[in-house]
Motif scaffolding. Structure first.
Motif, PDB file in Angstrom:
ATOM      1  N   GLY A 194       0.810  -1.217   0.000  1.00  0.00           N
ATOM      2  CA  GLY A 194       0.000   0.000   0.000  1.00  0.00           C
ATOM      3  C   GLY A 194       0.837   1.257   0.000  1.00  0.00           C
ATOM      4  N   GLU A 195       1.970   1.224   0.715  1.00  0.00           N
ATOM      5  CA  GLU A 195       2.875   2.377   0.756  1.00  0.00           C
ATOM      6  C   GLU A 195       3.513   2.613  -0.610  1.00  0.00           C
ATOM      7  OE1 GLU A 195       4.275   1.931   5.441  1.00  0.00           O
ATOM      8  OE2 GLU A 195       5.448   1.006   3.840  1.00  0.00           O
ATOM      9  N   ALA A 223       1.038   4.082  -3.143  1.00  0.00           N
ATOM     10  CA  ALA A 223       0.618   5.461  -2.859  1.00  0.00           C
ATOM     11  C   ALA A 223       1.684   6.494  -3.210  1.00  0.00           C
ATOM     12  CB  ALA A 223       0.253   5.602  -1.380  1.00  0.00           C
ATOM     13  N   ASP A 276       7.628  12.291  -4.004  1.00  0.00           N
ATOM     14  CA  ASP A 276       8.017  11.663  -2.738  1.00  0.00           C
ATOM     15  C   ASP A 276       9.423  11.074  -2.788  1.00  0.00           C
ATOM     16  OD1 ASP A 276       5.526  12.144  -1.487  1.00  0.00           O
ATOM     17  OD2 ASP A 276       4.647  10.399  -2.490  1.00  0.00           O
ATOM     18  N   LYS A 292       2.070   8.096   3.410  1.00  0.00           N
ATOM     19  CA  LYS A 292       0.679   7.743   3.082  1.00  0.00           C
ATOM     20  C   LYS A 292       0.630   6.297   2.610  1.00  0.00           C
ATOM     21  CE  LYS A 292       1.401  10.233  -1.261  1.00  0.00           C
ATOM     22  NZ  LYS A 292       2.662  10.819  -0.797  1.00  0.00           N
ATOM     23  N   THR A 293      -0.580   5.778   2.478  1.00  0.00           N
ATOM     24  CA  THR A 293      -0.732   4.399   2.034  1.00  0.00           C
ATOM     25  C   THR A 293      -2.033   4.238   1.255  1.00  0.00           C
ATOM     26  OG1 THR A 293      -0.701   2.074   2.763  1.00  0.00           O
ATOM     27  CG2 THR A 293      -1.931   3.624   4.125  1.00  0.00           C
ATOM     28  N   TYR A 294      -2.042   3.278   0.377  1.00  0.00           N
ATOM     29  CA  TYR A 294      -3.243   2.960  -0.408  1.00  0.00           C
ATOM     30  C   TYR A 294      -3.963   1.797   0.271  1.00  0.00           C
ATOM     31  CZ  TYR A 294      -6.174   1.040  -4.119  1.00  0.00           C
ATOM     32  OH  TYR A 294      -7.230   0.540  -4.837  1.00  0.00           O
ATOM     33  N   SER A 295      -5.274   1.952   0.471  1.00  0.00           N
ATOM     34  CA  SER A 295      -6.077   0.908   1.106  1.00  0.00           C
ATOM     35  C   SER A 295      -6.821   0.105   0.047  1.00  0.00           C
ATOM     36  CB  SER A 295      -7.081   1.526   2.087  1.00  0.00           C
ATOM     37  OG  SER A 295      -8.006   0.548   2.508  1.00  0.00           O
ATOM     38  N   HIS A 322     -10.077   1.635  -1.385  1.00  0.00           N
ATOM     39  CA  HIS A 322      -9.572   2.072  -2.699  1.00  0.00           C
ATOM     40  C   HIS A 322      -9.222   3.566  -2.690  1.00  0.00           C
ATOM     41  CE1 HIS A 322     -10.739  -1.831  -4.179  1.00  0.00           C
ATOM     42  NE2 HIS A 322     -11.975  -1.632  -3.784  1.00  0.00           N
ATOM     43  N   LYS A 323      -8.685   4.011  -1.554  1.00  0.00           N
ATOM     44  CA  LYS A 323      -8.303   5.413  -1.400  1.00  0.00           C
ATOM     45  C   LYS A 323      -6.904   5.494  -0.792  1.00  0.00           C
ATOM     46  CE  LYS A 323     -13.021   7.136  -0.591  1.00  0.00           C
ATOM     47  NZ  LYS A 323     -13.896   7.799   0.401  1.00  0.00           N
ATOM     48  N   VAL A 324      -6.241   6.617  -1.053  1.00  0.00           N
ATOM     49  CA  VAL A 324      -4.950   6.904  -0.438  1.00  0.00           C
ATOM     50  C   VAL A 324      -5.195   7.758   0.801  1.00  0.00           C
ATOM     51  CG1 VAL A 324      -2.730   8.077  -0.705  1.00  0.00           C
ATOM     52  CG2 VAL A 324      -3.679   6.743  -2.608  1.00  0.00           C
TER      53      VAL A 324
END
Length: 283
Positions: free
Chosen positions: A221-222, A225, A230, A239-242, A246-248
């Motif tokens: 996820g990291e 994102a 970065d 930040k991370t992607y879930s 389906h969101k950062v």
């Protein structure tokens, strides 16, 4: 007390329950039920929006508001079903959870509730019933314990909020797990990493992503994102992607926010990723 929806602008007894209708800018109609929470003394609102105003839509909105009020604030909690109390739990706790936690808890409680016949009264369920449900939902000790953790949080909330008189969670023990079954022990050895990358050799996207994660230590996820901004001499992880929402968003803990030094090998991988992205954009 069960709600009886008042006429528009009417107040009901000590509950100070008021019903109103508002026309929104987009032409839709918002129907509101304002009332005083008996436990906190605070004014609260339930609302529902309809495409337009009509007698039929108004009646439908009133029925929805009445049902929501009764599910949330009916005093006869001893006869409430597992599904009803679960819905109250999710709605009451939603603001204190991350979005991904809310979705996961909602999904898990829904699956547990569906195991039982419709109308099953919460107060009549015993530990053995829940154990049977968890055995039905998963075949692994890790999966069983994950469901059990969320179930016990729900049951403790029920006791704290007077939906149950007795805490039965001490009788819902986790299953023992083998050492190899623990996520903390699931690491790839060097030989396994080589074999994995060889198997991905003809899948450039996954090959690059896997090389990047192996060398940087970033979670999936990291990595997903990350933006180009970065990365400089360091990879700034913030930040991370879930995969659930389906969101950062922000990482789960502050400890996850960190800078990873870009080594020579990692720089080569980043260059390969940039070249692949250019190829895709020109294709």
């Amino acid at each position: 007390m069960r709600a009886s929806i008042p006429s528009k602008g009417e107040h009901i007894g000590g509950d100070c329950m008021t019903y109103s209708r508002v026309t929104l800018k987009n032409g839709q109609e918002k129907y509101r039920l304002l009332f005083t929470d008996e436990l906190t003394g605070k004014r609260k609102e339930l609302s529902v929006t309809m495409p337009c105003h009509s007698v039929r839509n108004e009646k439908k909105a009133q029925d929805i508001l009445k049902d929501r009020y009764n599910r949330l604030y009916a005093s006869n909690s001893g006869e409430m079903t597992l599904s009803e109390v679960s819905a109250v739990y999710i709605e009451k706790m939603a603001d204190s959870w991350r979005e991904s936690t809310k979705i996961r808890n909602e999904r898990n409680m829904s699956m547990i509730s569906r195991y039982f016949p419709p109308g099953t009264v919460l107060a009549k369920l015993e530990p053995r019933h829940y154990r049977d449900a968890l055995e039905h939902l998963t075949t692994t000790p890790t999966g069983y314990n994950e469901y059990n953790k969320r179930l016990k949080s729900f049951l403790r909330w029920c006791v704290a909020n007077d939906y149950l008189d007795t805490d039965i969670t001490p009788k819902l023990a986790n299953k023992p797990t083998d050492r190899d079954d623990k996520a903390t022990d699931k690491y790839l050895e060097s030989e396994q990493m080589v074999r994995l990358l060889e198997a991905m050799e003809h899948h450039t996207l996954w090959h690059n992503l896997t090389r990047f994660m192996l060398l940087s230590g970033l979670r999936c996820g990291e990595a997903l994102a990350l933006l180009q901004s970065d990365v400089d001499r360091y990879i700034h992880v913030n930040k991370t992607y879930s995969a659930i929402t389906h969101k950062v968003g922000a990482p789960k803990t502050k400890c996850s926010i960190r800078d990873v030094s870009v080594t020579k090998e990692l720089r080569e991988v980043l260059n390969d990723i940039n070249e692949y992205n250019k190829f895709l954009s020109n294709a």
